[in-house]
Design a protein around this motif. Structure first.
Motif, short mmCIF file in Angstrom:
data_model
loop_
_atom_site.label_atom_id
_atom_site.label_comp_id
_atom_site.label_asym_id
_atom_site.label_seq_id
_atom_site.Cartn_x
_atom_site.Cartn_y
_atom_site.Cartn_z
N LYS A 2 -15.86 8.79 3.45
CA LYS A 2 -15.43 9.18 4.79
C LYS A 2 -14.30 10.19 4.76
O LYS A 2 -14.34 11.22 5.45
CB LYS A 2 -14.99 7.94 5.60
CG LYS A 2 -16.07 6.91 5.82
CD LYS A 2 -15.59 5.80 6.74
CE LYS A 2 -14.42 5.04 6.19
NZ LYS A 2 -14.73 4.32 4.93
N ASP A 12 0.87 -1.17 0.00
CA ASP A 12 0.00 0.00 0.00
C ASP A 12 0.91 1.22 0.00
O ASP A 12 1.85 1.29 0.79
CB ASP A 12 -0.90 0.00 1.24
CG ASP A 12 -2.03 1.00 1.14
OD1 ASP A 12 -2.68 1.04 0.08
OD2 ASP A 12 -2.26 1.74 2.11
N ARG A 21 -8.22 1.76 13.02
CA ARG A 21 -8.43 0.37 12.59
C ARG A 21 -7.70 -0.62 13.48
O ARG A 21 -7.57 -1.80 13.14
CB ARG A 21 -7.96 0.19 11.15
CG ARG A 21 -6.51 0.50 10.93
CD ARG A 21 -6.07 0.19 9.51
NE ARG A 21 -6.66 1.12 8.56
CZ ARG A 21 -6.36 1.13 7.25
NH1 ARG A 21 -5.51 0.26 6.77
NH2 ARG A 21 -6.90 2.02 6.45
N HIS A 72 -14.65 2.19 9.95
CA HIS A 72 -15.45 1.36 9.04
C HIS A 72 -16.62 0.76 9.80
O HIS A 72 -16.44 -0.10 10.67
CB HIS A 72 -14.60 0.23 8.45
CG HIS A 72 -13.87 0.61 7.21
ND1 HIS A 72 -14.43 0.54 5.96
CD2 HIS A 72 -12.62 1.09 7.03
CE1 HIS A 72 -13.56 0.94 5.05
NE2 HIS A 72 -12.44 1.28 5.67
N ARG A 84 -6.68 4.72 -6.14
CA ARG A 84 -7.74 5.65 -5.76
C ARG A 84 -7.23 7.07 -5.99
O ARG A 84 -6.35 7.55 -5.28
CB ARG A 84 -8.12 5.45 -4.29
CG ARG A 84 -8.75 4.10 -4.01
CD ARG A 84 -8.98 3.89 -2.53
NE ARG A 84 -9.84 4.93 -1.97
CZ ARG A 84 -10.01 5.11 -0.66
NH1 ARG A 84 -9.36 4.36 0.20
NH2 ARG A 84 -10.81 6.05 -0.22
N GLU A 87 -7.93 7.15 9.91
CA GLU A 87 -8.82 6.01 10.16
C GLU A 87 -8.34 5.23 11.37
O GLU A 87 -7.15 4.92 11.49
CB GLU A 87 -8.89 5.07 8.95
CG GLU A 87 -9.83 3.90 9.17
CD GLU A 87 -9.85 2.92 8.01
OE1 GLU A 87 -10.33 1.79 8.20
OE2 GLU A 87 -9.37 3.27 6.91
N THR A 90 -5.20 -1.55 -7.39
CA THR A 90 -6.27 -0.58 -7.17
C THR A 90 -5.64 0.79 -6.94
O THR A 90 -4.79 0.94 -6.07
CB THR A 90 -7.12 -0.95 -5.94
OG1 THR A 90 -7.59 -2.29 -6.08
CG2 THR A 90 -8.32 -0.01 -5.81
N GLY A 148 -18.89 2.70 5.11
CA GLY A 148 -18.25 1.57 4.44
C GLY A 148 -17.15 2.04 3.50
O GLY A 148 -16.89 3.24 3.36
N THR A 149 -16.52 1.08 2.84
CA THR A 149 -15.46 1.39 1.88
C THR A 149 -16.03 2.20 0.71
O THR A 149 -17.07 1.85 0.16
CB THR A 149 -14.84 0.09 1.35
OG1 THR A 149 -14.32 -0.66 2.44
CG2 THR A 149 -13.72 0.38 0.37
N GLY A 150 -15.36 3.30 0.37
CA GLY A 150 -15.79 4.10 -0.77
C GLY A 150 -17.03 4.92 -0.52
O GLY A 150 -17.66 5.40 -1.47
N SER A 151 -17.40 5.11 0.74
CA SER A 151 -18.63 5.86 1.04
C SER A 151 -18.39 7.37 1.13
O SER A 151 -19.35 8.14 1.19
CB SER A 151 -19.25 5.35 2.35
OG SER A 151 -18.34 5.49 3.43
#
Length: 350
Positions: free
Chosen positions: A124, A52, A196, A219, A78, A194, A76, A119-122
């Motif tokens: 935040k 990442d 986590r 999340h 972003r 975040e 991926t 959630g993911t991709g919402s």
């Protein structure tokens, strides 16, 4: 998004589309991944098959290769808009209403501790960026992230980013380490990209020991789920704390939970704004201040609905007023004209 050599996708306006782009084979994808991560000081190989990273333009890059990626290497990326997204844009997109924006600005300036749940991709991180923009210019802000995404435009900002271990497995710097260090940096605000892991406990302790106005994301699919997730993450810190003590810590630390969701039409909206009231027995009491009510969809499949006040005024309203925000009763769904009219009718009957 690359799922092996022959499947490449892009997301536009919340909808994922397959493109005509293809690679010759998996080896070409692997060479691409290596070319990206090597200048960034990251490694990816059979022993470390996931990486990442943050690209020079701020985009997030994630790659997973065999043996854990069974169908071939996966990538991926972003990307973030070069144009700074403002609260006015969110209102224009229908993600929230002017009344909710006014309320959230008051909450940030009044130094409430806020958790953004979704959630993911919402959206935040996008909302966290916008809320952070409400922090007054004179305050010292420390941001802590896995890969730096926040784009704060205040002058007095210290940006901290985690560091993966080196080839020998040494030198790792975790979010928890950075949260602890941030407390020694005389911050007015701590913004954690975040929560986590075990850093949730350090974050709660910071909120409970004078570091008001902290912001973070988590999340979860509902405000109640966000509390359960916070409980789990706090217990991951390795402290043998009774569950009731953990809940008391959360109830006294967190003032507001903002729930963001990606709806089935791909749109991202604030769906709940919820006050953490306190404890009642062994349960944390929540009160919805605003809630999104869906009424259906139009011919194009666009979700129809409205983010409405529930009629409840938050218990922390006095803190907002002390910060200089005299919010109109209409913000919370109270119509003074109707109340006065009803009062006159009652008086006439008397």
């Amino acid at each position: 998004m690359i799922n092996g050599a022959k499947r490449v996708y892009v997301e536009k306006k919340g909808i994922i589309y397959k493109t005509d782009v293809q690679f010759e084979n998996d080896q070409q994808v692997l060479r691409l991944i290596e070319r990206v991560v090597h200048p960034l000081g990251r490694r990816i190989d059979v022993d470390h098959p996931a990486v990442d990273a943050r690209l020079p333009d701020g985009s997030r890059f994630n790659a997973v290769i065999p043996p854990v990626a069974i169908d071939g290497p996966s990538v991926t990326i972003r990307k973030f808009s070069r144009e700074r997204l403002t609260v006015e844009k969110l209102i224009e997109f229908g993600s929230l209403t002017p009344a909710v924006a006014e309320f959230l600005q008051a909450c940030v300036v009044a130094r409430l501790n806020i958790v953004i749940s979704g959630g993911t991709g919402s959206g935040k991180t996008t909302l966290l960026n916008i809320l952070s923009s409400f922090i007054p210019e004179h305050e010292r802000i420390v941001t802590i992230e896995d890969a730096a995404e926040l784009q704060l435009h205040q002058e007095h900002v210290v940006r901290l980013e985690t560091k993966p271990p080196d080839l020998e497995g040494k030198g790792e710097v975790r979010i928890r380490d950075l949260v602890r260090n941030a407390l020694r940096m005389r911050p007015d605000r701590i913004v954690v990209g975040e929560c986590r892991g075990g850093e949730a406990l350090d974050m709660l302790q910071a909120m409970n020991t004078g570091h008001d106005g902290s912001l973070t994301t988590i999340h979860a699919n509902t405000p109640r789920d966000a509390l359960s997730r916070l409980e789990t993450l706090t217990l991951m810190a390795g402290m043998d704390l009774p569950l009731r003590i953990v809940r008391e810590q959360i109830a006294s630390a967190v003032d507001l939970i903002i729930q963001v969701s990606r709806l089935r039409d791909g749109s991202r909206k604030v769906t709940q704004v919820t006050e953490v009231v306190g404890m009642e027995g062994d349960t944390i009491v929540l009160t919805d201040i605003f809630k999104f009510t869906e009424v259906g969809s139009d011919q194009d499949g666009k979700v129809l609905g409205e983010l409405k006040p529930t009629g409840m005024r938050p218990l922390f309203i006095q803190r907002l007023e002390l910060a200089g925000f005299k919010l109109r009763p209409e913000v919370f769904g109270v119509n003074l004209a109707d109340i006065l009219s009803s009062g006159r009718r009652q008086s006439g009957r008397g």
